[in-house]
Design a protein around this motif. Structure first.
Motif, PDB file in Angstrom:
ATOM      1  N   UNK A  53       0.860  -1.191   0.000  1.00 22.91           N
ATOM      2  CA  UNK A  53       0.000   0.000   0.000  1.00 22.91           C
ATOM      3  C   UNK A  53       0.895   1.240   0.000  1.00 22.91           C
ATOM      4  N   UNK A  54       0.639   2.116  -0.965  1.00 24.91           N
ATOM      5  CA  UNK A  54       1.407   3.356  -1.113  1.00 24.91           C
ATOM      6  C   UNK A  54       0.478   4.544  -0.899  1.00 24.91           C
ATOM      7  N   UNK A  55       0.845   5.428   0.000  1.00 24.43           N
ATOM      8  CA  UNK A  55       0.060   6.636   0.241  1.00 24.43           C
ATOM      9  C   UNK A  55       0.631   7.793  -0.564  1.00 24.43           C
ATOM     10  N   UNK A  56      -0.233   8.471  -1.313  1.00 25.97           N
ATOM     11  CA  UNK A  56       0.183   9.622  -2.128  1.00 25.97           C
ATOM     12  C   UNK A  56      -0.928  10.661  -2.088  1.00 25.97           C
ATOM     13  N   UNK A  57      -1.307  11.049  -0.885  1.00 26.62           N
ATOM     14  CA  UNK A  57      -2.451  11.957  -0.734  1.00 26.62           C
ATOM     15  C   UNK A  57      -2.047  13.417  -0.630  1.00 26.62           C
ATOM     16  N   UNK A  58      -0.756  13.707  -0.781  1.00 24.99           N
ATOM     17  CA  UNK A  58      -0.335  15.106  -0.765  1.00 24.99           C
ATOM     18  C   UNK A  58       0.786  15.351   0.216  1.00 24.99           C
ATOM     19  N   UNK A  59       1.266  16.593   0.219  1.00 27.06           N
ATOM     20  CA  UNK A  59       2.391  16.994   1.053  1.00 27.06           C
ATOM     21  C   UNK A  59       2.008  18.192   1.923  1.00 27.06           C
ATOM     22  N   UNK A  60       2.624  18.256   3.083  1.00 26.28           N
ATOM     23  CA  UNK A  60       2.414  19.375   4.000  1.00 26.28           C
ATOM     24  C   UNK A  60       3.746  20.078   4.225  1.00 26.28           C
ATOM     25  N   UNK A  61       3.854  21.382   3.926  1.00 24.50           N
ATOM     26  CA  UNK A  61       5.123  22.093   4.108  1.00 24.50           C
ATOM     27  C   UNK A  61       5.655  21.950   5.530  1.00 24.50           C
ATOM     28  N   UNK A  62       6.964  21.822   5.636  1.00 23.29           N
ATOM     29  CA  UNK A  62       7.595  21.720   6.955  1.00 23.29           C
ATOM     30  C   UNK A  62       7.738  23.120   7.542  1.00 23.29           C
ATOM     31  N   UNK A  63       6.886  23.432   8.476  1.00 18.51           N
ATOM     32  CA  UNK A  63       6.852  24.772   9.060  1.00 18.51           C
ATOM     33  C   UNK A  63       7.157  24.781  10.552  1.00 18.51           C
TER      34      UNK A  63
END
Length: 384
Positions: A234-244
């Motif tokens: 299973x591969x998750x590719x639901x998006x990225x969240x900027x490292x803040x």
């Protein structure tokens, strides 16, 4: 001794900026800190490396040692930044003395968004956001036939297409009614879906994964309606969240990303940000072309020529050979409507986003229509 220019991050953003700075200033002390081994590689290649027959090792273009030599820089690999003190102008690394800077650039990137999945297999779900991730992912593919991808956005669809090269027909799940839902209008999205399905990708749309359960050597992905999908991986590719988090803890202004002005300056005049972690005048565009524009402008500012970043039209290339696709999304919140101009097997699909005054604000080109990229790009206004 002059305090160095310190860059946190050695991804495409950090290394591109360092190269641009060195074109303009060969002498300023330059230090880069990396959370990994700091190799130079092209992150966009991760989602089409399988079709190219590339291993993680083969994707490395230059080692950290080679980059340090070329840049005349100090590169510190496998180091974690514990804290940032804007007043003292230093960062604290794990297990070391504070590292002073004259100017600091945050090129921290982004983290994969993790779905709140239940089940004893949830922790086994993989994601691919860097070279180490890709090495783990590709190592798990031997003998695999059934791959479930969570997310039918840009990265999910690119990996789905790439897995076909390994003889794997992946199943892609998303709550959206069509793939690339944030980039393509309805008709274009369904055209895109049909071509990938014809190539062997299976889409299950309007469905959210709720849990991942271990099932012998594989898994069962449980959907919202109770159905179960078997999977070897299973591969998750639901998006990225900027490292803040580092910036926020230091008192810098953050929004979706680290907030910067057109000179890439944060709320502290000696701290800058670019790439996937940065939000420029409210715009967060995690793509290669904006990053390159940022790096060139920031390098000039850091070497004595204050320069505002500009964003010309920057269409996004979707790396899906089964259906070549180029999208210039309209600005968020822009008034207008999508109009399908052409949709034929010979000409491909052309969709235009037109403002109320009929001016072009965005477009989507699929198949043979991608040949019209330059013509339509010339008609778009600058983004910034």
């Amino acid at each position: 001794m002059t305090a160095p220019l310190l860059i946190l991050g050695t991804g495409l953003a950090g290394y591109t900026l360092a190269r641009e700075v060195r074109k303009l200033d060969r002498d300023r002390p330059l230090v880069l800190v990396s959370r990994d081994d700091a190799p130079f590689y092209s992150k966009p290649m991760l989602s089409n490396a399988l079709a190219a027959g590339k291993s993680a090792t083969a994707l490395v273009m230059k080692s950290a040692e080679r980059m340090a030599e070329e840049l005349g820089a100090t590169i510190l690999p496998r180091r974690r930044v514990a804290s940032l003190d804007p007043t003292a102008r230093h960062v604290q690394l794990d297990g070391g003395e504070p590292l002073a800077y004259g100017d600091l650039v945050l090129a921290l990137g982004a983290d994969p968004i993790r779905l709140p999945l239940a089940g004893d297999g949830a922790d086994d779900v993989l994601s691919v956001n860097d070279l180490d991730d890709f090495a783990r992912f590709s190592a798990h593919l031997d003998g695999v036939q059934r791959v479930v991808i969570l997310g039918a956005g840009l990265i999910g669809c690119e990996f789905a297409n790439d897995l076909l090269a390994r003889g794997i027909s992946p199943s892609v799940f998303d709550v959206a009614p069509w793939p690339l839902g944030r980039l393509l209008p309805d008709a274009a999205g369904r055209h895109f879906q049909a071509r990938l399905e014809a190539a062997g990708v299976r889409f299950h749309l309007g469905q959210a994964a709720q849990a991942v359960h271990r099932d012998g050597p594989g898994y069962r992905v449980e959907l919202g309606d109770g159905r179960q999908e078997p999977a070897d991986l299973v591969l998750s590719a639901v998006g990225l969240r900027p490292r803040t988090a580092l910036a926020a803890a230091a008192g810098l202004t953050v929004g979706r990303g680290i907030a910067v002005d057109r000179r890439l300056a944060t709320s502290d005049p000696h701290i800058f940000a670019l790439g996937d972690c940065a939000e420029v005048e409210g715009l967060h565009l995690p793509f290669v072309q904006p990053l390159m524009q940022q790096a060139r402008a920031l390098a000039r500012s850091l070497t004595g020529t204050p320069t505002d970043v500009s964003y010309p039209p920057m269409p996004v290339l979707v790396k899906t050979p089964a259906i070549p696709t180029i999208v210039a999304p309209p600005p968020i919140g822009a008034a207008g409507v999508w109009r399908i101009v052409e949709d034929t097997p010979d000409a491909g699909l052309e969709a235009r986003f037109e403002a109320p005054d009929s001016s072009l604000r965005g477009f989507a080109l699929l198949g043979p229509a991608t040949a019209r990229k330059q013509t339509l790009s010339a008609a778009l206004p600058a983004l910034l």
